[in-house]
Every structure is written in structure tokens, then in C-alpha cells.
Enzyme design. Structure first.
Site, PDB file in Angstrom:
ATOM      1  N   TYR A   1      -1.258   7.949  -3.291  1.00 38.06           N
ATOM      2  CA  TYR A   1      -1.474   7.438  -4.649  1.00 38.06           C
ATOM      3  C   TYR A   1      -2.699   8.106  -5.302  1.00 38.06           C
ATOM      4  O   TYR A   1      -2.760   8.275  -6.506  1.00 38.06           O
ATOM      5  CB  TYR A   1      -1.726   5.924  -4.615  1.00 38.06           C
ATOM      6  CG  TYR A   1      -0.507   5.044  -4.448  1.00 38.06           C
ATOM      7  CD1 TYR A   1       0.793   5.563  -4.431  1.00 38.06           C
ATOM      8  CD2 TYR A   1      -0.655   3.659  -4.325  1.00 38.06           C
ATOM      9  CE1 TYR A   1       1.898   4.725  -4.282  1.00 38.06           C
ATOM     10  CE2 TYR A   1       0.444   2.821  -4.184  1.00 38.06           C
ATOM     11  CZ  TYR A   1       1.713   3.355  -4.164  1.00 38.06           C
ATOM     12  OH  TYR A   1       2.793   2.519  -4.026  1.00 38.06           O
ATOM     13  N   GLY A   2      -3.675   8.437  -4.471  1.00 37.19           N
ATOM     14  CA  GLY A   2      -4.970   8.866  -4.995  1.00 37.19           C
ATOM     15  C   GLY A   2      -4.964  10.117  -5.850  1.00 37.19           C
ATOM     16  O   GLY A   2      -5.853  10.331  -6.666  1.00 37.19           O
TER      17      GLY A   2
ATOM     18  N   ASP B   1       0.873  -1.191   0.000  1.00 38.28           N
ATOM     19  CA  ASP B   1       0.000   0.000   0.000  1.00 38.28           C
ATOM     20  C   ASP B   1       0.903   1.232   0.000  1.00 38.28           C
ATOM     21  O   ASP B   1       2.115   1.136   0.216  1.00 38.28           O
ATOM     22  CB  ASP B   1      -0.920  -0.001   1.239  1.00 38.28           C
ATOM     23  CG  ASP B   1      -1.897   1.177   1.225  1.00 38.28           C
ATOM     24  OD1 ASP B   1      -2.550   1.413   0.186  1.00 38.28           O
ATOM     25  OD2 ASP B   1      -1.998   1.895   2.244  1.00 38.28           O
ATOM     26  N   SER B   2       0.280   2.396  -0.222  1.00 43.52           N
ATOM     27  CA  SER B   2       1.050   3.646  -0.174  1.00 43.52           C
ATOM     28  C   SER B   2       1.411   4.014   1.264  1.00 43.52           C
ATOM     29  O   SER B   2       2.262   4.865   1.492  1.00 43.52           O
ATOM     30  CB  SER B   2       0.203   4.773  -0.771  1.00 43.52           C
ATOM     31  OG  SER B   2      -1.019   4.868  -0.049  1.00 43.52           O
TER      32      SER B   2
ATOM     33  N   HIS C   1      -7.348   2.639   3.608  1.00 41.61           N
ATOM     34  CA  HIS C   1      -7.099   3.471   4.794  1.00 41.61           C
ATOM     35  C   HIS C   1      -8.351   3.603   5.686  1.00 41.61           C
ATOM     36  O   HIS C   1      -8.243   3.760   6.897  1.00 41.61           O
ATOM     37  CB  HIS C   1      -6.647   4.869   4.367  1.00 41.61           C
ATOM     38  CG  HIS C   1      -5.179   4.962   4.075  1.00 41.61           C
ATOM     39  ND1 HIS C   1      -4.602   4.402   2.963  1.00 41.61           N
ATOM     40  CD2 HIS C   1      -4.174   5.549   4.771  1.00 41.61           C
ATOM     41  CE1 HIS C   1      -3.303   4.647   2.981  1.00 41.61           C
ATOM     42  NE2 HIS C   1      -3.014   5.341   4.060  1.00 41.61           N
TER      43      HIS C   1
ATOM     44  N   CYS D   1     -11.308   2.502  -0.068  1.00 39.27           N
ATOM     45  CA  CYS D   1      -9.901   2.863   0.150  1.00 39.27           C
ATOM     46  C   CYS D   1      -9.488   2.133   1.414  1.00 39.27           C
ATOM     47  O   CYS D   1     -10.199   2.207   2.433  1.00 39.27           O
ATOM     48  CB  CYS D   1      -9.756   4.369   0.338  1.00 39.27           C
ATOM     49  SG  CYS D   1      -8.116   4.853   0.926  1.00 39.27           S
TER      50      CYS D   1
ATOM     51  N   CYS E   1      -4.546  -2.091  -1.749  1.00 43.51           N
ATOM     52  CA  CYS E   1      -4.764  -0.690  -2.083  1.00 43.51           C
ATOM     53  C   CYS E   1      -5.699  -0.648  -3.293  1.00 43.51           C
ATOM     54  O   CYS E   1      -5.363  -1.194  -4.348  1.00 43.51           O
ATOM     55  CB  CYS E   1      -3.422  -0.049  -2.419  1.00 43.51           C
ATOM     56  SG  CYS E   1      -3.556   1.633  -3.042  1.00 43.51           S
ATOM     57  N   ASN E   2      -6.853  -0.024  -3.120  1.00 50.52           N
ATOM     58  CA  ASN E   2      -7.816   0.060  -4.233  1.00 50.52           C
ATOM     59  C   ASN E   2      -7.269   0.878  -5.386  1.00 50.52           C
ATOM     60  O   ASN E   2      -7.450   0.545  -6.553  1.00 50.52           O
ATOM     61  CB  ASN E   2      -9.113   0.726  -3.754  1.00 50.52           C
ATOM     62  CG  ASN E   2      -9.818  -0.090  -2.701  1.00 50.52           C
ATOM     63  OD1 ASN E   2     -10.708  -0.862  -3.008  1.00 50.52           O
ATOM     64  ND2 ASN E   2      -9.420   0.062  -1.454  1.00 50.52           N
ATOM     65  N   THR E   3      -6.585   1.984  -5.063  1.00 48.15           N
ATOM     66  CA  THR E   3      -6.085   2.889  -6.102  1.00 48.15           C
ATOM     67  C   THR E   3      -5.064   2.173  -6.983  1.00 48.15           C
ATOM     68  O   THR E   3      -5.110   2.257  -8.219  1.00 48.15           O
ATOM     69  CB  THR E   3      -5.437   4.128  -5.440  1.00 48.15           C
ATOM     70  OG1 THR E   3      -6.345   4.654  -4.481  1.00 48.15           O
ATOM     71  CG2 THR E   3      -5.105   5.190  -6.461  1.00 48.15           C
TER      72      THR E   3
HETATM   73  N1  DGL Z   1      -4.945   3.018   0.581  1.00 51.66           N
HETATM   74  C1  DGL Z   1      -5.113   3.396  -0.772  1.00 51.66           C
HETATM   75  C2  DGL Z   1      -6.382   2.859  -1.408  1.00 51.66           C
HETATM   76  O1  DGL Z   1      -6.911   1.861  -0.990  1.00 51.66           O
HETATM   77  C3  DGL Z   1      -4.818   4.779  -1.250  1.00 51.66           C
HETATM   78  C4  DGL Z   1      -4.349   5.891  -0.386  1.00 51.66           C
HETATM   79  C5  DGL Z   1      -3.567   6.945  -1.189  1.00 51.66           C
HETATM   80  O2  DGL Z   1      -4.162   7.847  -1.755  1.00 51.66           O
HETATM   81  O3  DGL Z   1      -2.350   6.778  -1.227  1.00 51.66           O
HETATM   82  O4  DGL Z   1      -6.844   3.382  -2.389  1.00 51.66           O
END
Ligand code: DGL
Length: 277
Positions: A46-47, A14-15, A193, A191, A78-80
């Protein structure tokens, strides 16, 4: 086709801290497995990045991690990263199994009583066509209301450790109100997080909105891939998972605390080199 080492770890990526609840749940169920985690804090968040940038930076990061730890399976927690780069990473690292994390849109649209499901994610995830196509595939009559919450990602990554219960609730409240006033009967945590605020989401949503997350779906998928590919580790305890932090510098107090909370060994990982420092 390249085979990946059986004794290599299952690597969660993940980020930042978003993937830690996924690693913890996997570890509770599979204490004998060798695990590793990477928090790409150099490139956090990442977003706010576009798809091409994410594809490039994830490809480069994974090449170095493959050289350093030879993972036998990668969980993009991480979804992104998953909506942006999963397909291209699978092609590039053929032979290395990947599990992606996508928002749990399927149960939300299938169970929606009023045909409006909410999805909360990063700007990149919400902008991606994938979410709507997923909804259309499972229930074309159900609309999806996507809301991007970059401030909530920042809050979880940087302020959660010192936040009071009231501050946690206040961080979630505007999103609950937005979905409630639109009439949605669910909120999909899109997300990773946001898992850290699951209790607050549930508390404020009450009985009128269901909160969906993807932890058990992702972990179950990782387990079934390990079984199908004959990659289960045989015998022995898994030990403390190593947590690779990109970006150089010291881990800092927040990461020291997380290492304690999640039972991790912190390793500074220089993105420019192929070995763990
Ligand atoms: N945890 C990440 C997700 O599931 C992204 C967080 C980010 O923007 O880095 O999308």
C-alpha cells in the site's frame, strides 16, 4: 442507518501480515469473539500508492467483504490505509464502526526529553500531513523526523520467515543509526509490519531511544467501541479466525506457516466476486 450483524466478525485488515499481531493480541484478551482477517496481497504494498488509489481500492475491497462476512466492526490494522482512507470509509459505510491505526506519535512527543521524535513508516504515511499535525496538536515544540522504509516492509512480508537473527538485526540497524545520529530519543513504529521486528528494534535502540507501537491502543479502542455499541458477542468460543487472502492463486508455503503460527483458517478471496471462495 444500517445496523451491522451482532454475530458478524471483528474484521482486521492489512495489505499483508502487518495486522496479525493486532488480531492475536485482541484474541488473547477476547477469546469468545468471532474474528476475521484480510491480507490484501493483490494490492501489496500500500505504501507506494497514492491516496486516491488507496481510497478506491479499499472501498471496493470492503464492499465485497461486507457482502461476504458482514463484519460488525472493522479494524484497519494498517497505518497507510488509516491515514489515507479512514475518513472516507467511515462516510461510505456509515453505521459500520471502524478503528484506525495511527502511529503512536502522542506519547513520543509528550515524553521526548530533547524535542525530537522519530517516526518510521511507509512512503505514503510519512508523506501525509497527518503525522505532523498530530505532533503539533500534542506538543508543538517537539519536531518529528519521519523516515520511509519500504524495503523493511518488503523484508517483513517476504523474507522474515526464513531470516536469521543476524539478518533481522541488520534489516533494522540502518534506521536505528539514522535516528540516533539525528539525536532522536524515540522511534514510533508507524507501520504495522514493523511489529514483527519489535525485539530487534528494542535490542538495538538500547536505553537511549524508546520504541513506541500502537497494538494495545488500537485493541483497547476496538474493545471500547464494542462495549459502547453493545456489540460484544454473548457466549461461545470464537473458533479459528478466517484469513481472507486476495489475489488468487495458492496461499503458498509462507501463508500456510503463518496460518499455523496464528491459528487461522486460510480462505482464498477473489476480489472480483462478493462471496468467499
Ligand atoms: N502494514 C502497512 C502499514 O501499517 C503497510 C504496508 C504496505 O506498504 O503495504 O502502513
Amino acid at each position: 442507518m444500517k445496523r451491522y450483524a451482532n454475530e458478524g466478525p471483528v474484521l482486521f485488515l492489512d495489505s499483508g501480515i502487518g495486522g496479525l499481531p493486532y488480531l492475536r493480541y485482541f484474541r488473547e484478551r477476547n477469546p469468545g469473539e468471532n474474528l476475521a482477517y484480510v491480507a490484501d496481497r493483490l494490492n501489496f504494498p500500500y505504501g507506494s500508492k497514492d491516496k486516491d488509489t488507496l481510497v478506491k481500492l479499499l472501498s471496493s475491497l470492503l464492499s465485497r467483504l461486507v457482502a461476504a462476512v458482514s463484519p460488525k466492526l472493522v479494524v484497519l490494522a494498517c497505518n497507510t490505509a488509516s491515514v489515507s482512507a479512514l475518513d472516507s470509509l467511515r462516510k461510505e459505510f456509515s453505521g459500520l464502526p471502524f478503528v484506525g491505526t495511527v502511529p503512536a506519535v502522542k506519547p513520543a512527543v509528550l515524553n521526548s526529553r530533547i524535542s525530537l521524535a522519530g517516526v518510521l513508516g511507509t512512503e505514503r504515511t510519512i508523506a501525509d500531513e497527518y503525522i505532523r499535525s498530530l505532533a503539533g496538536k500534542f506538543n508543538p515544540d517537539c519536531r518529528v523526523m519521519g523516515v520511509a522504509a519500504p524495503e523493511l516492509v518488503e523484508f517483513v512480508e517476504h523474507a522474515l520467515d526464513s531470516a536469521s537473527k543476524a539478518e533481522r538485526l541488520n534489516s533494522v540497524r540502518p534506521y536505528i543509526e539514522k535516528f540516533r545520529s539525528a539525536g532522536a530519543d524515540s522511534i514510533v513504529l508507524g507501520c504495522t509490519h514493523f511489529l514483527f521486528l519489535l525485539d530487534e528494534f528494542r535490542e538495538l535502540a538500547g536505553d537511549d531511544m524508546t520504541i513506541y507501537d500502537s497494538v494495545s491502543g488500537v485493541v483497547t479502542r476496538a474493545e471500547s467501541l464494542l462495549s459502547r455499541q453493545g456489540l460484544w458477542r454473548r457466549g461461545g468460543g470464537g473458533g479459528r479466525p478466517r484469513c481472507f487472502l486476495t489475489g488468487g492463486g495458492e496461499p503458498g508455503a509462507a501463508w500456510e506457516k503463518r496460518a499455523g503460527d496464528f491459528g487461522l483458517e486460510l480462505v482464498l478471496f477473489d476480489n472480483a466476486k462478493s462471496e468467499a471462495l
